[in-house]
Design a protein around this motif. Structure first.
Motif, PDB file in Angstrom:
ATOM      1  N   UNK A   1      28.011  17.439  60.498  1.00 31.18           N
ATOM      2  CA  UNK A   1      26.837  17.198  59.651  1.00 31.18           C
ATOM      3  C   UNK A   1      27.136  16.240  58.499  1.00 31.18           C
ATOM      4  N   UNK A   2      27.903  15.192  58.789  1.00 35.13           N
ATOM      5  CA  UNK A   2      28.174  14.161  57.802  1.00 35.13           C
ATOM      6  C   UNK A   2      29.352  14.416  56.900  1.00 35.13           C
ATOM      7  N   UNK A   3      30.024  15.546  57.042  1.00 33.76           N
ATOM      8  CA  UNK A   3      31.152  15.840  56.148  1.00 33.76           C
ATOM      9  C   UNK A   3      32.366  14.975  56.450  1.00 33.76           C
ATOM     10  N   UNK A   4      32.562  14.588  57.702  1.00 33.26           N
ATOM     11  CA  UNK A   4      33.672  13.683  58.024  1.00 33.26           C
ATOM     12  C   UNK A   4      33.472  12.326  57.362  1.00 33.26           C
ATOM     13  N   UNK A   5      32.243  11.835  57.397  1.00 32.75           N
ATOM     14  CA  UNK A   5      31.953  10.555  56.742  1.00 32.75           C
ATOM     15  C   UNK A   5      32.126  10.673  55.237  1.00 32.75           C
TER      16      UNK A   5
ATOM     17  N   UNK B   1      30.382  11.626  46.985  1.00 32.82           N
ATOM     18  CA  UNK B   1      30.963  12.133  48.233  1.00 32.82           C
ATOM     19  C   UNK B   1      31.471  13.568  48.070  1.00 32.82           C
ATOM     20  N   UNK B   2      32.115  13.866  46.942  1.00 36.66           N
ATOM     21  CA  UNK B   2      32.595  15.222  46.705  1.00 36.66           C
ATOM     22  C   UNK B   2      31.424  16.196  46.579  1.00 36.66           C
ATOM     23  N   UNK B   3      30.347  15.756  45.916  1.00 35.05           N
ATOM     24  CA  UNK B   3      29.165  16.616  45.789  1.00 35.05           C
ATOM     25  C   UNK B   3      28.558  16.915  47.157  1.00 35.05           C
ATOM     26  N   UNK B   4      28.525  15.938  48.030  1.00 27.76           N
ATOM     27  CA  UNK B   4      27.973  16.182  49.363  1.00 27.76           C
ATOM     28  C   UNK B   4      28.858  17.143  50.158  1.00 27.76           C
ATOM     29  N   UNK B   5      30.174  16.977  50.048  1.00 19.67           N
ATOM     30  CA  UNK B   5      31.068  17.903  50.749  1.00 19.67           C
ATOM     31  C   UNK B   5      30.843  19.334  50.279  1.00 19.67           C
ATOM     32  N   UNK B   6      30.621  19.522  48.988  1.00 19.33           N
ATOM     33  CA  UNK B   6      30.367  20.867  48.475  1.00 19.33           C
ATOM     34  C   UNK B   6      29.011  21.388  48.943  1.00 19.33           C
ATOM     35  N   UNK B   7      27.999  20.539  48.922  1.00 21.91           N
ATOM     36  CA  UNK B   7      26.665  20.964  49.330  1.00 21.91           C
ATOM     37  C   UNK B   7      26.585  21.283  50.820  1.00 21.91           C
TER      38      UNK B   7
ATOM     39  N   UNK C   1      29.010  22.305  52.787  1.00 20.19           N
ATOM     40  CA  UNK C   1      30.173  23.063  53.269  1.00 20.19           C
ATOM     41  C   UNK C   1      29.783  24.165  54.254  1.00 20.19           C
ATOM     42  N   UNK C   2      28.552  24.664  54.198  1.00 17.41           N
ATOM     43  CA  UNK C   2      28.132  25.757  55.071  1.00 17.41           C
ATOM     44  C   UNK C   2      27.142  25.320  56.145  1.00 17.41           C
ATOM     45  N   UNK C   3      26.979  24.029  56.313  1.00 15.07           N
ATOM     46  CA  UNK C   3      26.060  23.557  57.350  1.00 15.07           C
ATOM     47  C   UNK C   3      26.671  23.791  58.720  1.00 15.07           C
ATOM     48  N   UNK C   4      25.955  24.513  59.530  1.00 18.77           N
ATOM     49  CA  UNK C   4      26.403  24.801  60.891  1.00 18.77           C
ATOM     50  C   UNK C   4      25.243  24.546  61.838  1.00 18.77           C
ATOM     51  N   UNK C   5      25.481  24.820  63.083  1.00 17.07           N
ATOM     52  CA  UNK C   5      24.430  24.657  64.077  1.00 17.07           C
ATOM     53  C   UNK C   5      24.591  23.368  64.856  1.00 17.07           C
ATOM     54  N   UNK C   6      23.832  23.230  65.924  1.00 21.70           N
ATOM     55  CA  UNK C   6      23.946  22.024  66.757  1.00 21.70           C
ATOM     56  C   UNK C   6      23.407  20.790  66.050  1.00 21.70           C
ATOM     57  N   UNK C   7      23.948  19.645  66.428  1.00 20.63           N
ATOM     58  CA  UNK C   7      23.503  18.363  65.886  1.00 20.63           C
ATOM     59  C   UNK C   7      22.713  17.610  66.949  1.00 20.63           C
TER      60      UNK C   7
END
Length: 413
Positions: free
Chosen positions: A216-220, A262-268, A270-276
């Motif tokens: 969900x965009x965390x790698x980017x 970028x750090x703020x997005x990683x924190x926001x 962090x709990x996104x799951x589910x299919x993409x």
């Protein structure tokens, strides 16, 4: 000042094929794009996406990124093109260098969003797949600065220092050579620092994405945070002309703001799951060979899926088990070849007298002349045999009491 060992500068960065100039700066960018698309395709397929999506999206993202990178450079260094003594037409000469990574990322992301909308895929999922490829593209593209002898750092006296020719050393705003650096030949190879840093970012992103399941965009976002962290200290080494805000270069402030985002997005996230949303993957033909068996790859035994083919196969097996194999039937006998007398089989009466051997031979000769008759007429064979010339022993018995049909009369005793 010149050390005994250093990285030599290239003798030239442009070659001509007739009237067509081939520039090393452009070649480095093209190679970087090819590597980014190749790695992105492999990672996208590993996520379960349809093949070819990365290439189609790159058709939108790459031109947008090039335009954005050039616009950022021109806007932040406008004095080079629109200041005193500047030439505005040079703003279009992208082959002479000058691409800002921040503008390339912003407009490149816009182009990628358009491509993703056309294919119905998530731009965040696609960003995760392409993130390490972008880092490698930057690592390769930075070598274009080496061929152009630009964007180097402060003077350096060591064996890994980069030698810069006199014609490419720092100048004053008016175009004259800066006397502070006129006699300095070697400088920090900031292009090499950033290239190696980007390779490390690509490795970090690939490892962390697999280790921590970043989706969900965390790698980017991790790529952006890691790149800006290195860009901050590399930018502080450069001595090329740039705008300063509160004592820091403009690119340093940009790196800080992007890093925080970028750090703020990683924190926001962090709990996104589910299919993409990976778009429509082509269905595998149902030929029974390419489809994996149920439970394959799970390490457990499982029954095959119920379906028309499975039910039909089960019925065939049951019939094969239920139906016994047919026993071979004996071939029908056309003529009796046994020693038993046909008269005895045909007429079951116990007290009827058997014909004499001579009569039996005559009956067999008459039957051999005619076609074989069915089994149900076997009982009439004695009568047919008696219609012809009768043997004399039978006539002697008929004198004792024969009826009109010629059959022997039973004794009344």
């Amino acid at each position: 000042m010149q050390p005994l060992a250093f990285i030599p500068s290239p003798s030239q960065g442009v070659w001509h094929l007739g009237p067509i100039p081939v520039r090393a700066y452009a070649i480095m960018i093209i190679i970087g794009i090819v590597v980014a698309v190749w790695l992105g395709e492999r990672r996208w397929a590993a996520k379960g996406g349809a093949p070819g999506v990365i290439i189609d999206v790159a058709v939108w993202a790459v031109p947008f990124g090039l335009v954005g990178g050039r616009l950022y450079h021109v806007v932040t260094d406008y004095q080079l093109y629109f200041g005193d003594g500047g030439e505005p037409v040079k703003a279009l000469k992208i082959w002479e260098g000058g691409l800002g990574i921040w503008g390339a990322v912003v407009l490149g992301a816009l182009g990628a969003w358009i491509g993703c909308r056309r294919h119905g895929v998530s731009v965040a999922a696609l960003g995760d797949a392409i993130a390490p490829g972008i880092a490698l593209a930057q690592a390769i593209g930075r070598w274009g600065n080496y061929w152009n002898q630009e964007l180097y750092g402060r003077p350096l006296d060591t064996f890994w220092a980069l030698k810069i020719d006199y014609a490419h050393r720092p100048t004053l705003p008016g175009g004259a050579r800066d006397p502070e650096y006129a006699d300095v030949a070697t400088y920090h190879p900031t292009f090499l620092y950033e290239s190696l840093w980007c390779v490390g970012v690509a490795i970090l992103v690939i490892w962390a994405g697999r280790r921590y399941k970043l989706t969900h965009g965390r790698t980017f976002a991790l790529y952006v945070a890691a790149y800006t962290l290195g860009r901050f200290w590399i930018e502080s080494l450069r001595i090329d002309e740039a705008h300063h805000v509160l004592g820091m270069r403009l690119n340093d402030w940009t790196a800080v703001l992007v890093f925080v985002g970028a750090i703020a997005y990683l924190f926001w996230a962090r709990r996104l799951t589910g299919p993409e949303d990976l778009g429509h993957v082509p269905a595998v033909p149902d030929d029974g060979a390419s489809a994996p068996a149920a439970g394959a790859g799970t390490g457990t035994d499982s029954e095959p899926e119920a379906g028309p083919k499975a039910e039909g196969a089960e019925k065939v097996d049951l019939r094969k088990k239920a139906e016994p194999k047919p026993k071979p039937e004996p071939a029908p006998e056309t003529e009796p070849e046994t020693d038993e007398k046909p008269e005895a089989e045909a007429d079951p009466k116990d007290d009827e007298p058997e014909p004499e051997p001579e009569a039996e031979a005559e009956a067999e000769s008459a039957a051999a002349a005619d076609e074989p008759e069915p089994e149900d007429k076997a009982q009439d064979e004695p009568e047919a045999a008696e219609d012809g010339p009768e043997p004399e022993p039978v006539k002697e018995k008929e004198t004792a009491g024969a009826d009109g049909k010629g059959e022997p009369v039973r004794d009344s005793q």
